[in-house]
Scaffold this motif. Structure first.
Motif, PDB file in Angstrom:
ATOM      1  N   LEU B 113       0.828  -1.210   0.000  1.00  0.00           N
ATOM      2  CA  LEU B 113       0.000   0.000   0.000  1.00  0.00           C
ATOM      3  C   LEU B 113       0.861   1.258   0.000  1.00  0.00           C
ATOM      4  CD1 LEU B 113      -3.042  -0.480   2.414  1.00  0.00           C
ATOM      5  CD2 LEU B 113      -3.078   0.185   0.020  1.00  0.00           C
ATOM      6  N   ALA B 116       2.441   1.834  -3.324  1.00  0.00           N
ATOM      7  CA  ALA B 116       1.457   2.315  -4.290  1.00  0.00           C
ATOM      8  C   ALA B 116       1.115   3.778  -4.039  1.00  0.00           C
ATOM      9  CB  ALA B 116       0.193   1.454  -4.214  1.00  0.00           C
ATOM     10  N   ILE B 117       0.999   4.142  -2.752  1.00  0.00           N
ATOM     11  CA  ILE B 117       0.661   5.533  -2.432  1.00  0.00           C
ATOM     12  C   ILE B 117       1.798   6.466  -2.861  1.00  0.00           C
ATOM     13  CG2 ILE B 117       0.311   7.153  -0.531  1.00  0.00           C
ATOM     14  CD1 ILE B 117      -1.329   5.017   0.858  1.00  0.00           C
ATOM     15  N   LEU B 119       3.923   5.944  -5.200  1.00  0.00           N
ATOM     16  CA  LEU B 119       3.898   5.990  -6.658  1.00  0.00           C
ATOM     17  C   LEU B 119       2.845   6.985  -7.129  1.00  0.00           C
ATOM     18  CD1 LEU B 119       5.262   4.434  -8.982  1.00  0.00           C
ATOM     19  CD2 LEU B 119       3.216   3.011  -9.084  1.00  0.00           C
ATOM     20  N   PHE B 120       1.670   6.889  -6.487  1.00  0.00           N
ATOM     21  CA  PHE B 120       0.583   7.803  -6.852  1.00  0.00           C
ATOM     22  C   PHE B 120       1.007   9.246  -6.622  1.00  0.00           C
ATOM     23  CE2 PHE B 120      -3.051  10.355  -5.458  1.00  0.00           C
ATOM     24  CZ  PHE B 120      -3.887  10.237  -6.559  1.00  0.00           C
ATOM     25  N   LEU B 124       1.881   9.935 -10.502  1.00  0.00           N
ATOM     26  CA  LEU B 124       0.582   9.947 -11.174  1.00  0.00           C
ATOM     27  C   LEU B 124      -0.237  11.215 -10.957  1.00  0.00           C
ATOM     28  CD1 LEU B 124      -0.353   6.241 -10.439  1.00  0.00           C
ATOM     29  CD2 LEU B 124       0.356   7.207 -12.616  1.00  0.00           C
ATOM     30  N   GLY B 225      10.186   4.667 -24.539  1.00  0.00           N
ATOM     31  CA  GLY B 225       8.827   4.183 -24.745  1.00  0.00           C
ATOM     32  C   GLY B 225       8.253   3.441 -23.564  1.00  0.00           C
ATOM     33  N   ALA B 226       8.898   3.530 -22.415  1.00  0.00           N
ATOM     34  CA  ALA B 226       8.387   2.810 -21.242  1.00  0.00           C
ATOM     35  C   ALA B 226       7.125   3.480 -20.714  1.00  0.00           C
ATOM     36  CB  ALA B 226       9.454   2.786 -20.154  1.00  0.00           C
ATOM     37  N   THR B 227       6.244   2.684 -20.141  1.00  0.00           N
ATOM     38  CA  THR B 227       5.050   3.248 -19.504  1.00  0.00           C
ATOM     39  C   THR B 227       5.404   3.687 -18.080  1.00  0.00           C
ATOM     40  OG1 THR B 227       4.379   1.112 -18.632  1.00  0.00           O
ATOM     41  CG2 THR B 227       3.525   1.709 -20.803  1.00  0.00           C
ATOM     42  N   THR B 228       4.483   4.401 -17.443  1.00  0.00           N
ATOM     43  CA  THR B 228       4.734   4.896 -16.093  1.00  0.00           C
ATOM     44  C   THR B 228       5.095   3.750 -15.154  1.00  0.00           C
ATOM     45  OG1 THR B 228       3.046   6.547 -16.515  1.00  0.00           O
ATOM     46  CG2 THR B 228       3.756   6.300 -14.243  1.00  0.00           C
ATOM     47  N   TRP B 229       4.366   2.654 -15.238  1.00  0.00           N
ATOM     48  CA  TRP B 229       4.616   1.511 -14.378  1.00  0.00           C
ATOM     49  C   TRP B 229       6.001   0.930 -14.640  1.00  0.00           C
ATOM     50  CZ3 TRP B 229       4.677  -1.183 -10.368  1.00  0.00           C
ATOM     51  CH2 TRP B 229       4.933  -2.564 -10.372  1.00  0.00           C
ATOM     52  N   GLU B 230       6.367   0.844 -15.939  1.00  0.00           N
ATOM     53  CA  GLU B 230       7.678   0.276 -16.260  1.00  0.00           C
ATOM     54  C   GLU B 230       8.802   1.162 -15.745  1.00  0.00           C
ATOM     55  OE1 GLU B 230       6.212  -2.182 -20.196  1.00  0.00           O
ATOM     56  OE2 GLU B 230       6.952  -0.135 -20.386  1.00  0.00           O
ATOM     57  N   LYS B 234      11.288  -0.488 -13.175  1.00  0.00           N
ATOM     58  CA  LYS B 234      12.639  -0.794 -13.656  1.00  0.00           C
ATOM     59  C   LYS B 234      13.644   0.307 -13.366  1.00  0.00           C
ATOM     60  CE  LYS B 234      11.270  -4.155 -17.002  1.00  0.00           C
ATOM     61  NZ  LYS B 234      10.663  -4.339 -18.301  1.00  0.00           N
ATOM     62  N   ARG B 330      23.865   9.147   1.768  1.00  0.00           N
ATOM     63  CA  ARG B 330      25.286   9.392   1.542  1.00  0.00           C
ATOM     64  C   ARG B 330      25.599   9.251   0.061  1.00  0.00           C
ATOM     65  NH1 ARG B 330      28.495   6.892   6.238  1.00  0.00           N
ATOM     66  NH2 ARG B 330      27.435   8.529   7.377  1.00  0.00           N
TER      67      ARG B 330
END
Lengths: 281, 336
Positions: B113, B116-117, B119-120, B124, B225-230, B234, B330
């Motif tokens: 959670l 995800a938060i 990340l949001f 996003l 070309g990566a998506t937001t998730w990628e 990565k 550091r």
């Protein structure tokens, strides 16, 4: 490198984004649920006698928590007077004198670890060094426990706030011939004022809702606090005792006390944040 | 200024009465700044030194007062399940078990959670929303533990008993974990409330860690070309993994030592049950419930020994957390 077809990747991305938004929503939902619960149930318990009277036995109408309110304020104030000056000066060492030194590094490390030590452990510690030797639970012991919890918080925020002050200000003060202590206390502290207030507010907010360190230091009492040398009534331990009791009217009173504590802590926290925002402008 | 003029005797005149005194005054005034500065510096060193000293003093006191119990029960204290003040048999197993299980539940829920938060908040949402939502979630950390306890006991536990536990029993009831009567209070409820309590700490640090990732790295990935998730999976997460571990350990230490909220909802039973619906106890809840009742020296000593176990566990976890976060900052050239 082999890529999956773009639709699948886009779908994954959409799903993860959705999940992230839902997670944030869950957090907000939890906050709203707790605050609304405390507000609705607490408001019903508050009335004039809540703030003016001593606790009543279960089943008796009326009665209040005036003594616990006074006790909480007294203990928190004493803890602030004990913990804040020490924390501020410890922070001065970290931010002004120590900086990169080995001792400062050790203090910083110990401070961070101490902030994560469960507050109930601090309670046990104060029990062993104050309550056992003096032979009685006391408001002083409670205040000491809270002060020990405040100490690392105030020290670390003080250091952070002092490190925001540019060095030329220190040099200017010293060039006027003022001694270091005077530059620190009158120039640097003034420049960092709102930040320091923020740190102190946050520390006070943090300890004023604490229960665990008071359970076996200040204990609780149904009477007015005549002196802090005896078991001292306080709101948080009262909430614990009343909530665990089988009497609906005591549980109701516990909700009232919960509302007071929540409002107080949130007000201090918001005050601290506003003060910091003012500074950043 | 006045003093200096008065103290310098006019040539040809004998020094006025009290001149010695005045001159002495001047002298201390000229020396004192350095001396006062030294005093001030040492005062701050002394007070700062209180912090590591305090850590040591806590350890010494806990060891000293738990000695009688540890001497009597030895290492068996850690594995014995019996907790009986009447027969003077004390073992920490059920409390340690409860602490670990409730913390496990909390971590299982809160780690994904909070990631995800974060990340949001970072990737996003628009900056304005991010600030408001982030601020509100941080407010969860300001709510005192006892309020979580009140809410947990009177609002959330009935909700669990009414809706969540029956549903879990119907779908996952074949597992021993989800069997038994849905009482609301118990290990599972304690774990869920703990998750909510540590969420703000972990998501705030993870958010800061995500923000440390240099934009160039993210932009390069987007450029490929990566998506937001990628990009998050990565680039952002591998880059900040040390910091995320630090955040996780910090949340872990909080969950292990959380007292009041757990004491309200865990049910306070010294038996180890397979089901998460069953009541249990934790080290902190046992201390909160029984410390003031312990009139007998051995009982008290056993409780302090429990506190010692909790202290050692949380300090070790905290040290891990600090080492991780330190390494991150550091490497990025920031302060501690």
């Amino acid at each position: 490198m082999k890529l999956r077809p773009p639709t699948g990747r886009r779908l994954t991305n959409g799903a993860v984004s959705g999940l992230a938004a839902v997670s944030a929503l869950l957090g907000l939902l939890g906050l709203a649920w707790i605050l609304s619960g405390v507000l609705f149930r607490g408001l019903g318990a508050l009335n004039w006698s809540f703030f003016t009277q001593l606790p009543a036995p279960p089943g008796m109408p009326g009665g209040g928590l005036a003594n616990a309110l006074a006790g909480t304020v007294l203990i928190t104030l004493l803890a602030t007077f004990l913990g804040v000056p020490v924390g501020l000066l410890a922070g001065v060492f970290l931010g002004e004198f120590g900086r990169q030194s080995r001792l400062a590094d050790t203090v910083r490390f110990a401070g961070n670890v101490l902030m994560g030590v469960p507050s109930i452990i601090i309670g046990v510690f104060v029990y062993t060094i104050v309550v056992i030797p003096t032979g009685s639970f006391s408001g002083y012991a409670g205040a000491l426990a809270l002060a020990l919890i405040m100490l690392p918080i105030v020290a670390r925020t003080t250091e952070d706030m002092l490190s925001l002050i540019p060095d030329p200000l220190r040099e200017a003060g010293l060039a006027l011939g003022a001694p270091r202590w005077r530059v620190t206390l009158t120039v640097i502290f003034r420049a960092a004022k709102s930040g320091l207030i923020t740190g102190v507010c946050l520390a006070v907010a943090r300890v004023s809702g604490e229960t665990a360190p008071l359970l076996f230091t200040a204990l609780n009492s149904p009477y007015w606090p005549d002196s802090l040398g005896e078991p001292t009534p306080n709101l948080t331990v009262t909430i614990f005792n009343y909530a665990m009791s089988p009497y609906p009217d005591w549980q109701q009173t516990a909700w009232g006390a919960s509302l007071i504590i929540t409002l107080g802590v949130l007000a201090l926290t918001l005050l601290a944040r506003l003060s910091l925002r003012e500074r950043q402008k | 200024m006045m003093n200096i003029r008065a103290a310098s005797p006019t040539p040809g005149y004998p020094a006025p009465q009290g001149g010695e005194k005045l001159r002495a005054g001047v002298k201390t005034r000229m020396v004192s700044p350095a001396r006062a500065d030294l005093g001030f510096k040492w005062l701050t060193i002394l007070l700062a030194g209180l912090i590591p000293l305090l850590m040591g003093a806590i350890l010494v006191e806990l060891v000293r007062h738990s000695y009688p119990a540890l001497q009597r029960f030895g290492w068996g204290f850690l594995v014995s399940q019996s907790w009986n003040p009447v027969t003077q048999e004390f073992g920490a197993a059920s409390s340690i078990y409860g602490t670990l299980v409730s913390t496990c539940i909390a971590m299982l829920l809160a780690v994904p959670l909070s990631l995800a938060i974060a990340l949001f908040l970072v990737e996003l949402s628009p900056p304005g929303t991010s600030r408001v939502v982030g601020g509100l979630i941080e407010l969860l950390a300001a709510i005192p533990s006892i309020i979580y306890g009140m809410w947990g006991l009177f609002v959330f536990a009935p909700f669990m008993a009414e809706y969540v536990q029956p549903a879990l029993g119907r779908t996952l009831g074949f597992l021993p974990l989800f069997q038994g009567p849905p009482m609301g209070i118990g290990m599972l409820t304690a774990g869920v409330i703990l998750a909510l309590m540590i969420l703000p700490y972990m998501s705030a640090i993870t958010r800061d860690v995500f923000r440390l990732v240099p934009p160039v790295m993210k932009e390069s990935a987007y450029g490929l070309g990566a998506t937001t998730w990628e990009v998050a999976y990565k680039v952002t997460i591998p880059y900040g993994i040390v910091g995320i571990m630090g955040a996780v350990f910090l949340g872990l230490a909080r969950a292990l030592g959380e007292t009041m909220a757990v004491t309200f909802v865990i049910g306070n039973d010294h038996r180890i049950a397979a089901s998460l619906f069953a009541p249990g106890n934790s080290i902190a809840s046992t201390l909160a419930n029984e410390f003031t009742e312990a009139s007998d020296p051995l009982y008290l000593s056993a409780l302090v020994a429990l506190a010692l176990v909790l202290f050692v566990i949380t300090v070790v976890v905290q040290i891990f957390s600090q080492i991780m976060l330190r390494r991150l900052y550091r490497a990025r050239g920031g302060g501690a």
